[in-house]
Write an enzyme that holds these catalytic residues in place. Structure first.
Site, PDB file in Angstrom:
ATOM      1  N   LYS A 197      18.535  60.118  27.052  1.00 61.23           N
ATOM      2  CA  LYS A 197      17.424  60.767  26.352  1.00 61.23           C
ATOM      3  C   LYS A 197      16.168  59.926  26.241  1.00 61.23           C
ATOM      4  CE  LYS A 197      20.305  63.583  23.350  1.00 61.23           C
ATOM      5  NZ  LYS A 197      20.732  63.757  21.963  1.00 61.23           N
ATOM      6  N   GLY A 354      23.539  49.049  25.040  1.00 61.78           N
ATOM      7  CA  GLY A 354      24.516  50.137  25.092  1.00 61.78           C
ATOM      8  C   GLY A 354      25.410  50.117  26.321  1.00 61.78           C
TER       9      GLY A 354
HETATM   10  P1  AMP Z   1      22.142  55.938  27.049  1.00 60.31           P
HETATM   11  O1  AMP Z   1      23.216  55.650  26.019  1.00 60.31           O
HETATM   12  O2  AMP Z   1      20.954  56.633  26.489  1.00 60.31           O
HETATM   13  O3  AMP Z   1      21.801  54.726  27.874  1.00 60.31           O
HETATM   14  O4  AMP Z   1      22.774  57.029  28.027  1.00 60.31           O
HETATM   15  C1  AMP Z   1      23.892  56.793  28.829  1.00 60.31           C
HETATM   16  C2  AMP Z   1      24.489  58.123  29.181  1.00 60.31           C
HETATM   17  O5  AMP Z   1      23.549  58.916  29.893  1.00 60.31           O
HETATM   18  C3  AMP Z   1      25.683  57.994  30.083  1.00 60.31           C
HETATM   19  O6  AMP Z   1      26.809  58.485  29.407  1.00 60.31           O
HETATM   20  C4  AMP Z   1      25.342  58.879  31.288  1.00 60.31           C
HETATM   21  O7  AMP Z   1      26.431  59.665  31.730  1.00 60.31           O
HETATM   22  C5  AMP Z   1      24.265  59.762  30.748  1.00 60.31           C
HETATM   23  N1  AMP Z   1      23.399  60.287  31.820  1.00 60.31           N
HETATM   24  C6  AMP Z   1      22.655  59.571  32.657  1.00 60.31           C
HETATM   25  N2  AMP Z   1      22.020  60.381  33.527  1.00 60.31           N
HETATM   26  C7  AMP Z   1      22.368  61.639  33.224  1.00 60.31           C
HETATM   27  C8  AMP Z   1      22.033  62.924  33.751  1.00 60.31           C
HETATM   28  N3  AMP Z   1      21.193  63.056  34.786  1.00 60.31           N
HETATM   29  N4  AMP Z   1      22.576  64.019  33.178  1.00 60.31           N
HETATM   30  C9  AMP Z   1      23.427  63.869  32.138  1.00 60.31           C
HETATM   31  N5  AMP Z   1      23.783  62.698  31.583  1.00 60.31           N
HETATM   32  C10 AMP Z   1      23.251  61.589  32.131  1.00 60.31           C
END
Ligand code: AMP
Length: 401
Positions: A197, A354
């Site tokens: 996000k 993270g």
């Molecule tokens: P964060 O904790 O914000 O770094 O997000 C990591 C998460 O984002 C991981 O679990 C990924 O599977 C998810 N993620 C990354 N790219 C995508 C995407 N294009 N669609 C859905 N989830 C995503």
């Protein structure tokens, strides 16, 4: 300003309260990543070599001020004995007469692991009365929980006012490396930012565009930027309510001469599932029934060319849904490239936050990065230029040693 390091403290034969971050990933009592435990070993060894008794305090999960066996730290006792190669005892409360008596009874060079600090509401509310109870457990205080220094909690903040205090070797290493590589980085600088996000990394993005030459976006967050450019993104994860913020960030980047690199193409599927049938599409033409799950081959090529021209790379967050194949490809290929560029002495690379290290470890690349931070939130807040309360507390109370 600076803080005390371990050599500023008179440690010999003292009882040391060591704030650690033992909030490690674990399921059913099995630890899946030992990084945070292992990177405390230099501090544990240093303290043991001074014949100290070591009282380890930590949080684990979010029990919200109530005793909850699901969040007990007791399962780590045997893990610490194994990883730290020393005697480790466990006390069922982190304050009180029983804990004090157990500490009095243990030998020098031994460790007393105390139960989860967050079983007491006073921890998160930075309560001075709770900190005073903690202070009764030792003679000096050492904070080596870099990944918790963005929290002004009692064991991180208030406690520093009550005992001679210093940073442990891990905090020293983290700050030395981050400052050395990123305070005045060799240019050009690229930040690779991915993850789910925009909303969780808004202030990071706002800050980065004023600092770096290239902001390379991937993951779900890039979809929100594609929306802001009026692209159709099918069923992809995105935050339509963040489109205005994304436009703002693009404008700030433009004013600051920072190039934002959005994925040119994407690997898409109908569902978020391992082995799902996938196909590459241009980012400007994602079919209505598909979702973007990774950056595509043209994006990998473009980003690789940019990274190969850079001298410093900062990385936070995966480029796609890296947990499920084949959507780990973009993250893996770029991670391998950064690892190789680093190994060849062409870039300095820092990663943290993270899921990032787990994502980079898909190809065992992280070992070749210049530095990997143990922190998530604290790493991001440091990058945003924010003051970390735990470090500020150590600096403010330096005189106390
Ligand atoms: P964060 O904790 O914000 O770094 O997000 C990591 C998460 O984002 C991981 O679990 C990924 O599977 C998810 N993620 C990354 N790219 C995508 C995407 N294009 N669609 C859905 N989830 C995503």
């Amino acid at each position: 300003m600076s803080y005390n390091t371990l050599n500023a403290l008179n440690l010999t034969n003292k009882t040391v309260i060591l704030r650690a971050d033992l909030n490690v990933p674990a399921h059913d009592g099995v630890v899946s990543d030992f990084t945070r435990i292992d990177r405390l070993i230099p501090t544990i060894d240093y303290l043991r070599s001074h014949n100290t008794k070591i009282v380890v305090i930590s949080h684990f999960g979010r029990p919200k001020g109530k005793v909850n066996p699901d969040y007990s730290l007791s399962f780590l006792t045997t893990v610490l004995i194994d990883r730290w190669s020393c005697p480790v005892h466990f006390s069922e409360d982190c304050i009180g007469e029983d804990a004090q008596a157990q500490i009095a009874d243990m030998g020098e060079g031994e460790v007393m692991l105390l139960e989860n600090l967050r079983f007491h509401g006073g921890e998160e509310s930075n309560d001075m009365a709770f900190a005073k109870e903690l202070a009764k457990l030792g003679d000096v205080y050492v904070n080596d929980a870099f990944s918790a220094t963005h929290r002004a909690h009692a064991s991180i903040d208030a406690l520093t006012t009550l005992l001679p205090s210093a940073a442990g070797l891990l905090i020293e290493e983290e700050l030395d490396n981050l400052q050395h590589i990123l305070k005045t980085p060799e240019q050009p600088v690229a930040a690779v930012v991915g993850g789910a996000k925009v909303s969780t990394k808004l202030s990071l993005l706002k800050n980065l565009v004023t600092q770096v030459d290239y902001l390379i976006l991937g993951g779900g967050m890039a979809n929100t930027f594609l929306l802001a450019k009026d692209h159709k993104i099918g069923k992809s994860l995105a935050e339509p309510d963040m489109v205005a913020e994304a436009k703002d960030i693009m404008q700030t980047a433009n004013d600051a001469n920072c190039k934002i690199i959005l994925p040119k193409d994407a690997n898409c599927a109908k569902e978020f599932k391992a082995g799902a049938e996938s196909a590459t599409h241009k980012s400007s033409a994602i079919p209505d029934d598909l979702m973007v799950l990774d950056i595509g081959p043209d994006s990998i090529k473009e980003v690789s060319a940019i990274l190969s021209e850079c001298k410093t790379v900062i990385w936070n967050g995966p480029m796609g849904a890296f947990e499920i194949k084949p959507f780990d490809k973009g993250t893996n290929e770029l991670a391998q490239l950064v690892a190789k560029l680093t190994k060849d002495g062409k870039v300095k690379s820092v990663a943290g936050g993270g899921d990032t290290v787990a994502a980079l470890d898909g190809t065992d690349s992280s070992k070749d990065f210049t530095y990997i931070s143990t922190a998530g939130g604290a790493f991001l807040e440091w990058l945003e230029g924010k003051t970390l309360p735990g470090i500020a507390a150590l600096e403010k109370n330096k005189k106390a040693a």
